[in-house]
Every structure is written in structure tokens, then in C-alpha cells.
Motif scaffolding. Structure first.
Motif, short mmCIF file in Angstrom:
data_model
loop_
_atom_site.label_atom_id
_atom_site.label_comp_id
_atom_site.label_asym_id
_atom_site.label_seq_id
_atom_site.Cartn_x
_atom_site.Cartn_y
_atom_site.Cartn_z
N ARG A 194 0.83 -1.20 0.00
CA ARG A 194 0.00 0.00 0.00
C ARG A 194 0.87 1.25 0.00
O ARG A 194 0.58 2.21 -0.72
CB ARG A 194 -0.95 -0.03 1.21
N ARG B 232 0.62 4.01 -2.95
CA ARG B 232 0.10 5.35 -2.63
C ARG B 232 1.09 6.43 -3.04
O ARG B 232 0.72 7.51 -3.48
CB ARG B 232 -0.19 5.46 -1.14
N ARG B 233 2.36 6.12 -2.87
CA ARG B 233 3.40 7.07 -3.24
C ARG B 233 3.33 7.36 -4.75
O ARG B 233 3.37 8.50 -5.18
CB ARG B 233 4.76 6.45 -2.90
N ALA C 132 -6.24 3.48 -4.59
CA ALA C 132 -5.78 4.84 -4.29
C ALA C 132 -6.32 5.85 -5.31
O ALA C 132 -6.62 6.99 -4.95
CB ALA C 132 -4.26 4.88 -4.25
N ALA D 86 0.72 6.77 -6.68
CA ALA D 86 -0.60 7.32 -6.99
C ALA D 86 -0.60 8.84 -6.84
O ALA D 86 -1.27 9.55 -7.61
CB ALA D 86 -1.67 6.68 -6.10
N THR D 87 0.14 9.34 -5.88
CA THR D 87 0.22 10.79 -5.69
C THR D 87 0.74 11.47 -6.95
O THR D 87 0.21 12.49 -7.39
CB THR D 87 1.18 11.10 -4.51
N GLU E 151 -3.81 -2.03 -5.43
CA GLU E 151 -3.66 -0.89 -4.51
C GLU E 151 -3.65 0.44 -5.28
O GLU E 151 -4.12 1.45 -4.77
CB GLU E 151 -2.38 -1.04 -3.68
#
Ligand code: ADP
Length: 257
Positions: free
Chosen positions: A194, A198-199, A232, A201-202, A228
Motif C-alpha cells: 500500500r 500510494r506514493r 488509491a 498514486a500521488t 492498490e
């Protein structure tokens, strides 16, 4: 007349890939090897392996090199950046693509294409290992798991634990301490996946997350990361065909132009 062969070589930080296409752009063969510490020798070995047994004089093969070590491919007629090659390769395999998310061994890239398939904008992270395959590699070897074992995680339905360190070295410490507190390995690993997704996805959000979104690079072989990313982004993310070969594929196509 011998048909021209198109050879694309991608010397990545972790893995080197090569794709051989015929003059019409159809796939003849592909190979992959660890880059190790001798990128020159690896490039030669990849070429030899792909051309073995083929009737191809030096003039009959057109080579384009890409990737972090592209300057080491001495026999290439041209070198082209990974951004251009990934975009070209993914567009060939999925013409409708508008966003490419590529996660490799030591960097991640997000590329936005316009309707005609040209690169409109891109963002690259090669400063921080936390959004790359390196994080997953470190954690896998720490726990003695293969990458396939790591990627099979999704079948166990774990509860991802928070991994908040933004640096891989500290994150590894954090993960080890979660285990020593008695947390389930699968829940810890889910948290690691995750955190990586998420990193990245930013960065995708910063670039506008235009759909359809395709996922390439070696890390695209990891289904948990793909899922994931979807969570996100709240958008579908599709694994690209031949995810680890897209830059080499694009380089081969550019060898024709
Ligand atoms: P680079 O071009 O930067 O060398 P790649 O795009 O080839 O990188 O990706 C390498 C990364 O892919 C490795 O760091 C590893 O994390 C991941 N990877 C390779 N094979 C697998 C696999 N079978 N399952 C999951 N991840 C994988």
C-alpha cells in the motif's frame, strides 16, 4: 533480399531487456537478464541471444538503445529516452492508452499521452526508493521471499498495516519492528504494498490521471500493487501486455523510423 530486423535494448538499473521485431513490427523474440555491474557485456549478450541462428548481417539489424545504461550499448545506431520508448511501446500494445504508470527497480514514471499518442507530460521519481521495486525487493529478501511469493499476497486477504516511513531504510526498520511486536507478516507486507502504491498514486494524481491507465515495468507483475493503485486512484488500472518489455519494444519500433 534479407528483411531488416528491429532490435530494441533497454538497459535498466535492475534488469536489461531486449526485443526483436521483424520489419513489420511483429514480435520475433524477447529476452531479459539482470543488469549487474557490466552493462556493456549484458547488451552484447542480449543481442547475441536474440540473433543466434538468424540470417542477419550487421547491416540487416537496426538497433535503438534506451534505459538508464543506454550509453553503454556501443553498437546501437541511436539512443532514446525511456519516457519516449515506454510511451511508444505501450501505445503499440494498447493504442487507447492516455496514462502510463511505470514502476521499475529504481525509479517510477508517470507519462501522459495525448489522443494522438504523443507524450504530453511526464513525472519521474528516481530520488526516493520508496515508490519503486527496490522497496519490495528489500522487504522480500529480508523475509526470504521470492518476488512471486510476495506478489501472491492478494490471495490471503490481509489487513494492511500503516508503514509511514518515507525512506526505505527507515521503513525496513519499521517493518521489522512491526513483526517483533507480533503482527502478522501478511498484514505487514500488505502495508508495504500500500505504501509503494500510494506514493506512486500521488504522482499520477498530479499529472491528471487521464484514463485509460496502463501499468508497466517489472513491478506491474505484482498484482497487489495494481489493485492498490486502483484503490488509491479510484479508477481502473490495467496491467500492460508484456509489462517489463515496453521500453525495449518502443525502442525497437523507433529503430524502424
Ligand atoms: P528497471 O528497468 O529499472 O531495471 P524493471 O522495470 O525491469 O526495472 O523492474 C524491476 C523490478 O520488477 C524489480 O525491482 C522487482 O521488484 C520487480 N519484479 C520483477 N519480476 C517480478 C515478479 N515476477 N513479480 C513481482 N515483481 C517483479
Amino acid at each position: 533480399v534479407t528483411q531488416k530486423l528491429l532490435l530494441g535494448i533497454d538497459i535498466g538499473s535492475t534488469t536489461s531487456k531486449a526485443v526483436l521485431l521483424d520489419a513489420t513490427g511483429s514480435l520475433l523474440a524477447k529476452v531479459l537478464r539482470k543488469t549487474g555491474h557490466q552493462p556493456r557485456a549484458v547488451a552484447l549478450a542480449l543481442r547475441e541471444e536474440l540473433l543466434a541462428g538468424r540470417d542477419a548481417g550487421a547491416d540487416a539489424v537496426s538497433t535503438v538503445a534506451t534505459g538508464y545504461g543506454r550509453a553503454m550499448v556501443e553498437f546501437a545506431a541511436n539512443t532514446v529516452t525511456e519516457i519516449t520508448c515506454h510511451a511508444r511501446g505501450v501505445r503499440q500494445l494498447h493504442p487507447e492508452v492516455r496514462t502510463v504508470v511505470d514502476i521499475g527497480g529504481q525509479d517510477s514514471k508517470v507519462i501522459r499521452l495525448d489522443e494522438a499518442g504523443l507524450v504530453q507530460d511526464f513525472a519521474m521519481n528516481d530520488r526516493c526508493a520508496a515508490g519503486t521495486g527496490a522497496f519490495l525487493d528489500v522487504i522480500a529478501s529480508r523475509f526470504g521471499l521470492t518476488l512471486d511469493q510476495l506478489a501472491e499476497l492478494h490471495s490471503t486477504n490481509p489487513t494492511p498495516l500503516a508503514v509511514s516511513s518515507t525512506c526505505v531504510v527507515f521503513a525496513e526498520t519499521e517493518v521489522v519492528s512491526l513483526i517483533s511486536q507480533g503482527r502478522e507478516l501478511n498484514d505487514v507486507l500488505a502495508g508495504v504494498h500500500r505504501a509503494v502504491a500510494r506514493r506512486v498514486a500521488t504522482t499520477v494524481k498530479q499529472l491528471g490521471e487521464l484514463e485509460p491507465i496502463y501499468f508497466s515495468g517489472g513491478v506491474a507483475l505484482n498484482e497487489t500493487i495494481r489493485r492498490e493503485l486502483e484503490l488509491a486512484l479510484e479508477k481502473p488500472v490495467t496491467r500492460c501486455r508484456e509489462p517489463q518489455f515496453t521500453a525495449a519494444w518502443g525502442a525497437a519500433l523507433l529503430a524502424r523510423d
